[in-house]
Write an enzyme that holds these catalytic residues in place. Structure first.
Site, PDB file in Angstrom:
ATOM      1  N   ASP A  17      13.153 -25.070 -18.502  1.00 23.25           N
ATOM      2  CA  ASP A  17      13.783 -24.542 -19.719  1.00 23.25           C
ATOM      3  C   ASP A  17      14.922 -25.508 -20.053  1.00 23.25           C
ATOM      4  OD1 ASP A  17      14.398 -22.659 -21.810  1.00 23.25           O
ATOM      5  OD2 ASP A  17      16.098 -21.994 -20.625  1.00 23.25           O
ATOM      6  N   SER A  18      15.567 -25.294 -21.191  1.00 18.92           N
ATOM      7  CA  SER A  18      16.703 -26.144 -21.549  1.00 18.92           C
ATOM      8  C   SER A  18      17.924 -25.868 -20.664  1.00 18.92           C
ATOM      9  CB  SER A  18      17.083 -25.921 -23.013  1.00 18.92           C
ATOM     10  OG  SER A  18      17.416 -24.568 -23.215  1.00 18.92           O
ATOM     11  N   TYR A  49      17.647 -26.628 -27.113  1.00 16.79           N
ATOM     12  CA  TYR A  49      16.373 -27.115 -27.649  1.00 16.79           C
ATOM     13  C   TYR A  49      16.148 -26.589 -29.075  1.00 16.79           C
ATOM     14  CZ  TYR A  49      14.198 -28.887 -23.261  1.00 16.79           C
ATOM     15  OH  TYR A  49      13.857 -29.608 -22.143  1.00 16.79           O
ATOM     16  N   CYS A  80      10.190 -21.463 -21.575  1.00 15.51           N
ATOM     17  CA  CYS A  80      10.984 -21.754 -22.765  1.00 15.51           C
ATOM     18  C   CYS A  80      10.084 -21.559 -23.979  1.00 15.51           C
ATOM     19  CB  CYS A  80      11.473 -23.199 -22.711  1.00 15.51           C
ATOM     20  SG  CYS A  80      12.266 -23.722 -24.237  1.00 15.51           S
ATOM     21  N   ASN A  81      10.475 -20.655 -24.860  1.00 11.65           N
ATOM     22  CA  ASN A  81       9.675 -20.377 -26.050  1.00 11.65           C
ATOM     23  C   ASN A  81       9.630 -21.588 -26.986  1.00 11.65           C
ATOM     24  OD1 ASN A  81       9.245 -17.107 -26.262  1.00 11.65           O
ATOM     25  ND2 ASN A  81      11.050 -17.642 -25.091  1.00 11.65           N
ATOM     26  N   THR A  82      10.768 -22.265 -27.125  1.00 11.85           N
ATOM     27  CA  THR A  82      10.861 -23.377 -28.075  1.00 11.85           C
ATOM     28  C   THR A  82       9.913 -24.509 -27.692  1.00 11.85           C
ATOM     29  OG1 THR A  82      13.181 -22.774 -28.359  1.00 11.85           O
ATOM     30  CG2 THR A  82      12.513 -24.912 -29.207  1.00 11.85           C
ATOM     31  N   GLU A 158      24.987 -19.730 -22.771  1.00 13.56           N
ATOM     32  CA  GLU A 158      25.291 -20.871 -21.896  1.00 13.56           C
ATOM     33  C   GLU A 158      26.787 -20.965 -21.596  1.00 13.56           C
ATOM     34  OE1 GLU A 158      23.391 -23.140 -20.217  1.00 13.56           O
ATOM     35  OE2 GLU A 158      21.454 -22.383 -20.912  1.00 13.56           O
ATOM     36  N   CYS A 188      13.219 -15.837 -26.953  1.00 11.71           N
ATOM     37  CA  CYS A 188      13.916 -16.992 -26.375  1.00 11.71           C
ATOM     38  C   CYS A 188      14.359 -16.508 -25.004  1.00 11.71           C
ATOM     39  CB  CYS A 188      15.116 -17.389 -27.224  1.00 11.71           C
ATOM     40  SG  CYS A 188      16.200 -18.582 -26.409  1.00 11.71           S
ATOM     41  N   THR A 189      14.092 -17.315 -23.980  1.00 20.49           N
ATOM     42  CA  THR A 189      14.372 -16.835 -22.619  1.00 20.49           C
ATOM     43  C   THR A 189      15.861 -16.637 -22.340  1.00 20.49           C
ATOM     44  OG1 THR A 189      14.140 -19.122 -21.887  1.00 20.49           O
ATOM     45  CG2 THR A 189      12.251 -17.650 -21.541  1.00 20.49           C
ATOM     46  N   HIS A 190      16.710 -17.162 -23.233  1.00 18.63           N
ATOM     47  CA  HIS A 190      18.144 -16.898 -23.070  1.00 18.63           C
ATOM     48  C   HIS A 190      18.531 -15.483 -23.534  1.00 18.63           C
ATOM     49  CE1 HIS A 190      18.500 -21.252 -22.606  1.00 18.63           C
ATOM     50  NE2 HIS A 190      19.789 -21.114 -22.327  1.00 18.63           N
TER      51      HIS A 190
HETATM   52  N1  DGL Z   1      15.558 -20.707 -23.819  1.00 19.05           N
HETATM   53  C1  DGL Z   1      14.752 -21.495 -24.673  1.00 19.05           C
HETATM   54  C2  DGL Z   1      13.740 -20.697 -25.448  1.00 19.05           C
HETATM   55  O1  DGL Z   1      13.149 -19.812 -24.859  1.00 19.05           O
HETATM   56  C3  DGL Z   1      15.475 -22.569 -25.474  1.00 19.05           C
HETATM   57  C4  DGL Z   1      16.818 -22.243 -25.982  1.00 19.05           C
HETATM   58  C5  DGL Z   1      17.582 -23.465 -26.507  1.00 19.05           C
HETATM   59  O2  DGL Z   1      17.888 -24.354 -25.722  1.00 19.05           O
HETATM   60  O3  DGL Z   1      17.841 -23.534 -27.721  1.00 19.05           O
HETATM   61  O4  DGL Z   1      13.471 -20.936 -26.598  1.00 19.05           O
END
Ligand code: DGL
Length: 273
Positions: A17-18, A49, A80-82, A158, A188-190
């Site tokens: 992931d990012s 990302y 990571c979804n992105t 973050e 988004c995993t965040h």
């Molecule tokens: N956590 C990631 C996702 O699931 C990327 C978030 C990011 O870095 O912008 O999309």
């Protein structure tokens, strides 16, 4: 069991992931499959990302997948979804190990849940790709999907800045409520890190965190490690290992300071502890 299968079983599974977000998937995987040997990569040098171009995201994914190739992985989980939305389709056949993307792996289960209106909160790059809508409608063409980008949420997570997240979360939720979704995917995993803020304004069962569905999908699909040993783990970042340690705490107890990997040269491991 054949020697081939046995060797494959013991190879590690790589996650990336990012930043810390993918740990929301990784932690569930460790709990469900504690015998698996695992690697985690947080690409903090390129985080976030969500505002990057498709070309940039493909290049980050290739760097990490090339690194994992040197680690002799049996599979890589795009937590990571992105990256799943923008890079997976391009890189998926370039490697001889299996690659699991979060969006495409979960869409069928979510689409078959009899819902008619589903919301998605995701990064700008994920929303721009339209992959959530196309993947969900592939399995249920009548499903109405509304995707909303929340560009501030990853920086809030973050930096563990949950206080300042409150206003923005409320604004985005109000926008989404106009669509009257029956469920909202935290795409988004965040974002599951913001659960405590989201649930100030909406009931917890409104939200779908795809992580649970995702790890079950992987478990059913993957050649499993049958040993009864506790799985080993190594954690890598491309920048800021201390920040990663500090902000990872909600989802996973990272025991050792991560290894720093310089991604623009050949992967190089610097022992920091
Ligand atoms: N956590 C990631 C996702 O699931 C990327 C978030 C990011 O870095 O912008 O999309």
């Amino acid at each position: 069991m054949s020697t081939l299968n046995h060797n494959l079983n013991n190879k590690p599974v790589g996650f990336f992931d990012s930043g810390v977000g993918g740990l929301s998937v990784y932690a569930r995987f460790k709990k469900l499959l504690p015998f698996e040997n695992t690697l985690y990569f947080g690409d903090l040098a390129n985080m976030p990302y969500g505002n990057k171009t498709k070309e940039e995201l493909i290049s980050y994914a290739r760097n990490i997948l090339d690194f994992y190739k040197t680690k002799n992985v049996k599979a890589v989980v795009i937590a990571c979804n992105t990256s799943s939305a923008q890079a997976y389709d391009v890189v998926k056949d370039e490697y001889d190990f299996k690659i699991y993307p979060i969006i495409q792996s979960c869409a069928k289960v979510i689409a078959s849940s009899n819902l008619q209106r589903i919301g998605v909160f995701a990064t700008e790059a994920t929303v721009k790709s339209g992959v959530y809508t196309s993947e969900l409608q592939k399995y249920n063409p009548d499903l109405q999907v509304k995707e909303i980008a929340c560009p501030n949420w990853v920086p809030f997570v973050e930096s563990s800045d949950y206080q300042n997240a409150v206003d923005d979360v409320s604004v985005q939720l109000n926008k989404m409520k106009l669509f009257a979704p029956e469920k909202i995917i935290l795409g988004c995993t965040h974002y599951p890190y913001l659960k405590s803020v989201l649930t100030r304004f909406a009931p917890e069962n409104l939200f779908i965190d795809p992580a649970e569905i995702f790890v079950n999908f992987i478990k059913n699909d993957m050649v499993l490690n049958n040993s009864q040993m506790t799985g080993s783990e190594e954690i890598f970042v491309s920048a800021n290992p201390e920040s990663f340690m500090q902000h990872s705490k909600i989802f996973y107890n990272v025991k050792k300071l991560p290894f720093l990997v310089l991604m623009n040269t050949m992967p190089e491991k610097i022992l920091l502890h």
